[in-house]
Write a protein that holds these residues in place. Structure first.
Motif, PDB file in Angstrom:
ATOM      1  N   VAL E 141       0.889  -1.165   0.000  1.00  0.00           N
ATOM      2  CA  VAL E 141       0.000   0.000   0.000  1.00  0.00           C
ATOM      3  C   VAL E 141       0.921   1.208   0.000  1.00  0.00           C
ATOM      4  N   ARG E 142       0.890   1.970  -1.050  1.00  0.00           N
ATOM      5  CA  ARG E 142       1.808   3.097  -1.203  1.00  0.00           C
ATOM      6  C   ARG E 142       1.049   4.420  -1.131  1.00  0.00           C
ATOM      7  N   ALA E 143       1.699   5.415  -0.562  1.00  0.00           N
ATOM      8  CA  ALA E 143       1.080   6.731  -0.422  1.00  0.00           C
ATOM      9  C   ALA E 143       1.746   7.726  -1.362  1.00  0.00           C
ATOM     10  N   THR E 144       0.929   8.590  -1.966  1.00  0.00           N
ATOM     11  CA  THR E 144       1.472   9.662  -2.803  1.00  0.00           C
ATOM     12  C   THR E 144       1.893  10.858  -1.955  1.00  0.00           C
ATOM     13  N   GLY E 145       1.387  10.882  -0.724  1.00  0.00           N
ATOM     14  CA  GLY E 145       1.663  12.045   0.120  1.00  0.00           C
ATOM     15  C   GLY E 145       0.746  13.226  -0.157  1.00  0.00           C
ATOM     16  N   MET E 146      -0.250  13.017  -1.022  1.00  0.00           N
ATOM     17  CA  MET E 146      -1.162  14.130  -1.342  1.00  0.00           C
ATOM     18  C   MET E 146      -2.434  14.001  -0.524  1.00  0.00           C
ATOM     19  N   PRO E 147      -2.829  15.067   0.184  1.00  0.00           N
ATOM     20  CA  PRO E 147      -4.093  15.029   0.929  1.00  0.00           C
ATOM     21  C   PRO E 147      -5.281  14.837  -0.025  1.00  0.00           C
ATOM     22  N   VAL E 148      -6.347  14.255   0.492  1.00  0.00           N
ATOM     23  CA  VAL E 148      -7.526  13.956  -0.325  1.00  0.00           C
ATOM     24  C   VAL E 148      -8.028  15.189  -1.064  1.00  0.00           C
ATOM     25  N   LEU E 149      -8.087  16.334  -0.365  1.00  0.00           N
ATOM     26  CA  LEU E 149      -8.686  17.511  -0.994  1.00  0.00           C
ATOM     27  C   LEU E 149      -7.790  18.129  -2.059  1.00  0.00           C
ATOM     28  N   ASP E 150      -6.512  17.745  -2.072  1.00  0.00           N
ATOM     29  CA  ASP E 150      -5.615  18.236  -3.120  1.00  0.00           C
ATOM     30  C   ASP E 150      -5.707  17.388  -4.385  1.00  0.00           C
ATOM     31  N   LEU E 151      -6.228  16.187  -4.236  1.00  0.00           N
ATOM     32  CA  LEU E 151      -6.220  15.263  -5.383  1.00  0.00           C
ATOM     33  C   LEU E 151      -6.993  15.836  -6.560  1.00  0.00           C
ATOM     34  N   GLU E 152      -8.136  16.437  -6.250  1.00  0.00           N
ATOM     35  CA  GLU E 152      -8.972  16.991  -7.314  1.00  0.00           C
ATOM     36  C   GLU E 152      -8.386  18.267  -7.924  1.00  0.00           C
ATOM     37  N   GLY E 153      -7.588  18.958  -7.089  1.00  0.00           N
ATOM     38  CA  GLY E 153      -7.179  20.302  -7.483  1.00  0.00           C
ATOM     39  C   GLY E 153      -6.351  20.343  -8.757  1.00  0.00           C
TER      40      GLY E 153
END
Lengths: 242, 242, 242, 242, 242, 242
Positions: E141-153
Motif C-alpha cells: 500500500v503506497r502513499a502519494t503524500g497528497m491530501p484527499v482535498l488536493d487530489l482533485e485540485g
C-alpha cells in the motif's frame, strides 16, 4: 560412501538409546556406522520444557565429548529443544527427528498428524514444527496419554493406543500420513501403518535417511547466518560433563 | 503491595547484571524488591543458540538456588531460550523481556521494530517473537553490528548506532515503536526516543511492569497445560551449579 | 538396495534430459538405476503456466508409457504443475524437485532463496512452495533474467549471474541457503556454493536422495486421501502420446 | 506515582459503568484515580457492529468532554470498535480491554480462549484480536448465549455458564487461560478461575494494570504513524454530545 | 433489471460526492439508478481513524434517512470503517469499495498494490484488507503524500504522482494490478492504466459492478451470523442527524 | 453492452455442459451471449488431480479452437487446475468458478463453507482457494460423498445431502454463506438457500456476473507479470485436439 553418524538420545535411559540405535542401524546403508550416545545428566525420560532444555545442553555436552570423527548428528528427541545449538557447534549436518519425520511426511500426503506420548508435550511439538516452517501441513498433534517410559513396557498396548489415535487423526483431522512423535516408539511404525492404512513415518530412520543424503551430496549447515559457529569466548563451566 | 522479583541476567558478566538491576529498580514500585542474579556458568555475553541454551539451563539452575521467597521471575535476555522451562519450574509468574517489550510496543503503535546487537541473533529473536505470537506486528529486527560487551563501552557510539537503525526502521520498515533488543542496552531508551521521535521500549522495565501487574492481580502461569510442573523424577546431575 | 527411478524432464529438449540424467546419476547410490525420460509433446523449455500445464500432462503421459518396473518418480521441473497427478497415478513415491530442494534447504539454514531463470516464473515457484507448505522459510525467489535454453549455452555467464543473485539473496533478503531454481542449471551448484559462501541445493540430486530414502524405508504416497488412485473411468483420448 | 485514568464504558447502562468502576478501582494502585464515564448516546448494551460503531463515536465524544486532566484512557468494551480513534485523539496511552486481556493471557499460558455473551459478537472479537496481532494464540472465542444485560441479573447462573464454556475451551480447544469477554462479567474472574482450574483474566483490571505501567514508564502512543493526531480540520457536528 | 443503489461518500465534501456519482453512473447498467449521498456531519476529507469512525456513523445515519427504496449500498471510502454496521442495518447487499477493488484486482493478476493519499492512512487500509481476507495477495500500500482535498485540485499532478507510485509498485513490490486507494481519485484509472502498463481498478465502479451482480442474482448479506440485524433496543440519540 | 462469454466445462459429459449453459444464461444480461463448450478429451467427470490436469489442457485446447471472437472465458470446474494457463493464452478476462463463488461469498458474510462432491476433492479445493488468497475466510470444505455423475441423477437426494452438509457447516464450522462446490450442482442454490437459511452462491452465475463486470469496465488480465502471454515457441503436438 562410508560415514559415521552420531545419534543422540535426549533421555538418560539406556534402553531407549538401544532402541534408537536399532532403528538407526536398520535405516543405515552399508558403510554407515551408527554411534548412539546417551547424555550423562538429565531426565530418564524427557517430558516437558525444563527437562528438554536440560537435555539440549546435555546432548551438546555429550556430542562435544565424542572423540571419533563423525559426519552428521541426529538429535533423537521428538519436539525437543537444542537443534540450533548443535547446528552452531559442529561443521557437519545436524538433523532433528521431529523435522525429519515431518519433511518425509510432507512428501507422502497433503497433511500429516503426529501421535505422541503425554498431552503436556503437544504444545512443544507444535512449536518446533512451527519454527521449522512445517506446521502448515500439520493436521494435529495427538497424545496417547502414555508416559515415555511406559511405551516400551507393554508394546501391544502401546501399539493399540497409537493405532487408535492414528485413526482419529485420519478420520477427524484429515491426516493422510502419521508421524510417530516419540523416540520411544521406535519400531512400531510398521504395526501402525498396517492397521491405520496410511504411511507412518518414524523420526529416527527418517533422520538417518536425510543425514545420509546430505553427507553424500556434500551439504552441511550454513555458517553464514543464524547458525554460524559460536564466537570464541571463555565459557565458564563448559563442558559440563567433563 | 510488597513483592520480590528475581531478575535473571543470562550473561555471566556482573556489570550487565548491575545495569539490569538499575533499570529494574527504576521501574519497581515502592514495596517491590529486585533480586538480580547472575548465572554461575555460561558465556560472558550470550550471542547465539549454543550460548543461549546453556544460559537457559544456567538461569534455571541459578533461580532454583534462590533461597528467599519470591513473587515473580524476569528472564533478562533478549530473544533467548528458556522461558518455558522457568514457567514450569515455578508457581509464580515468569516474564521474558523479549515478550514484555513486544507486548507494550503493540499497545503503543501499529508496528514495532527491534534493534539488537549482532546480526547472528536476529533470527533467534524473530523465532522467539513468532513462538510468543507477537510477530505479526513486528516490522523488522535490525542489528547494529555491535557485540554485547561493546555496548556498554562507548555509550555515545552505541546510542548513535541505535538511533541510526531506529530511524531506518521507522522510515524504511514502517515501524512506529522501537524495542531495544538487548539487556545490555539498558538505560538508552530515553536517548533513542528523544532522537528517533517514536516511543522506545526497554525490555527490563517492561517486564518489571508486567510482572508487578500479574502479581497484584493474583495471576500466575497456567498449570493445566504446556507449562505444568515437571513430573516428579530423578534428574541426574541437577541442580548443576550446586 | 536395488531400485530404478524414473526422472522426468518437463522440457522436450533432449540435452536438458541428458544434463538431468548426469546429475541424477551422480546422486544415485550403487544399485540405483536412473531412467531419464523426455515428454513426447510440449515446449522445448517450460517457462510459464500454459507450458507447465501441458508438461504436467505430457509427463504423466510419458511416465505411464514406461514399460520397465520402477520404484520412484522424480518430476524434474522447478516450480512446475503436475506432482499431485503423478502421485495419484502411481503406487511408488513421487518427488518433485522444487519440494526436494526446499526440504533439504530447510535442514541447512533458517531461510533459503531460490534463484531461477525468468521473472515470469517466480510467481509460479512461490505458489508451488506455498502449496507444499514450504514458503514460510523462503526468503525470496530471484530471477536471473536468462531463458532456460540460454542457461546451458554460456555456462560461465550463467554461473556469474547465479552467483550475483545468490549474493543479493544472502545480503538483502537474509537467505542462508540457495536453491537452484531450474532443472537447466544442473551441475552449477558447486560453482555457486564456492563463490556465494552458503550451501547451494540442486533439485535433481536432492530429489534422488529423498526418493532413495523413501524407497529404502518402504514409504510411499498415502492412498487414503487427496492422492488416492483415480477412480476407474473411461478417459477419452488418454493416453495422449500413445 | 499519582495518575488519573479515564475508563469508558461502551454501553449507556450506568450499572455496568459502576461494575466497571469497581473492578478498575480494585486494580488501581494507591495514587491512581479512576474516572469512569458513560456515553451520552448509544445502546444500553453493545452487541453488534452497528451498536459498536456508534459506541466508538460516543466514547470519543464522551472522553473529549472530560474536563479534568487525565493520564490514560481505558476502552471498556470487549471486542469493540474505536481504539484507534481514541489513540489519535489523545496524547496519553489508550488501552483496550480486549487487547489488555489477551496480552496478559499470553504471558500465562500457551493458548487462551475468550468466553463472551452472544454468538453474534464472536466474529467481531476474532477480528479485533486479529488486528491487534493477538490471534495466533487464541484457541477459541466461545459464547454463553447470554445477553449482556442478563449477565448481571443472575450472577449464579452467569457464573455457571461461564465455567461450563471455560471447561469446554480447556478440554476441547486446548485453552490454558480464559479471558472474560465482556465488560459486564466484571467480578466473576475469581469464581471461574477457582472452578475451571486455569487462570482467568478480566479485561478491566488487565487494562488498568497495563495503563499504569505505561504511564509510570513515560510511554505513550506513537504519533509518528498510523495513530498520529488528526489533521486540523473543520469537523461538522463534532462534538456530538456537546 | 431495474435497481437503485445508494452510494455513500464518507467525506462531507459535495464535490467528492459528485465525482463519485459520476464514476458510479458510468459503471451503472441501463436500469440502475445511482443515489449518491453525503453525510450530514463529519470531516470534509477522511484521513485517519477518528474521522473514519465518525464517518462510519455519519454514513449509517445518512443511509438510514434515505426514504426511497433501494437495492444495494456502496460504501465509498477507501479503507474506512463502517461496512459491518451497514451490513447489519440493511437487508440489501452492502459493498465496500476497498473490498470491491481488491476482489476485482485478484481476478486480474497474482498480486496487486494500492496507491493512496497520505501515508497515515496506509495502516488502516492494510487492516481493512486483512479483515476482509484479501491481504495475502496485496503486494504493498503506497502513499502519494497528497491530501484527499488536493487530489482533485491539480489532476495532472495527481495523475503523475499516481503513475510514479504505481510504477514503483510494479517494479519493486511485484504488483501486477493497481487499485486506486481513495474515492477522491475517481476518474484517473484509465490515465494510470495507460502509463503504468497494468490494469488499474477504481473502487467505485468495481463496487457498482459487484452490487449489480449480487442484486441480479438475488444474493444478500447473511443474517445468520456476524451481520445479523441489530436486536431491538432503545438506542439513545439515534438517529443522530435526524 | 454486447459480449460473448465462453464457458468451458471441465468434464466431457454433455449433459453437464447443458446444465452449466442453463445456469450461465440465467445469469447473463441482455446482450451477453453464452458459448458453452465441452472438452474433446478427458474424463466424463473430473474428480481428482490426474483428471483435473488433463482437463486443464483439454480446456485450453478447446477454447483455443473457438473460432468466434469472445470477450471473456469462464472455467466451469470447481477447484480445478488450469486457470493460470488460460489467463496466459488469452487477452480477455478469465474467471474461475471457484474463485468467483468465494469472492461473492466474502461480500455476503464473515466466513463461508464449500459443499462439494467427493472427499478426495476437498484438498484440491482448499489448495485452489489458498492460491487465490481466499482461504482465510473459508470455514470448511465439506463433501457429500456423492460422485459428480450421481448429482444430476436424483436431484431430490442431492438437494437433501447438500442441505445437510450446509447445516453442519453453519452450526459446527461457523459458516455464514455456502458455496456449491461442483459445476454439477448447477441450479440447486435456491433450494439449499431456502432450507439452510444462509446465502448460497453457485459458481457459474457468480463467474458470469464477474466476467460481465470486468468486460464492461474494460479490465483484463495483467500481462506485466505472472500471466504474461507465452513466449513464441514451437510447441510440439499442440493443439492436441486439432
Amino acid at each position: 560412501m562410508n560415514m559415521r553418524i552420531v545419534v543422540a538420545n535426549v533421555n538418560t535411559t539406556e534402553s531407549i538409546t538401544e532402541a534408537i540405535r536399532g532403528q538407526a542401524e536398520k535405516a543405515a546403508r552399508p558403510g554407515t556406522e551408527i554411534l548412539a550416545v546417551t547424555p550423562s545428566f538429565g531426565a530418564p525420560s524427557v517430558e516437558g520444557n525444563f527437562e528438554s532444555y536440560l537435555a539440549a545442553v546435555a546432548v551438546m555436552d555429550r556430542v562435544t565429548a565424542v572423540t571419533e570423527p563423525f559426519d552428521a548428528v541426529v538429535l533423537a528427541g521428538f519436539g525437543e529443544h537444542g537443534k540450533e545449538g548443535l547446528a552452531e557447534l559442529f561443521d557437519v549436518p545436524v538433523v532433528d527427528i521431529t523435522e525429519a519425520a515431518a519433511h518425509l511426511a510432507c512428501l507422502l500426503g497433503r497433511r500429516y498428524s503426529v501421535v505422541t506420548s503425554l498431552r503436556r508435550t503437544t504444545g512443544q511439538i507444535h512449536d518446533r514444527l512451527r519454527l521449522a516452517g512445517l506446521d502448515s501441513h500439520c493436521a494435529s498433534v495427538r497424545a496417547t496419554g502414555m508416559p515415555v517410559l511406559d511405551l516400551e513396557g507393554d508394546l501391544e498396548r502401546t501399539g493399540a493406543r497409537l493405532v487408535e489415535e492414528a485413526e482419529h487423526a485420519v478420520e477427524s483431522d484429515g491426516a493422510e500420513v502419521i508421524c510417530l512423535g516419540c523416540a520411544g516408539m521406535a519400531g512400531l511404525a510398521e504395526h501402525v501403518q498396517d492397521r491405520a492404512g496410511v504411511p507412518v513415518v518414524d523420526g529416527v530412520p527418517a533422520a538417518i535417511g536425510l543425514a545420509q543424503t546430505l553427507v553424500e551430496q556434500g551439504l552441511s549447515t550454513s555458517k553464514a547466518g543464524s547458525w554460524a559457529s559460536p564466537l570464541p569466548k571463555d565459557i565458564t563451566g563448559w563442558p559440563i560433563g567433563g
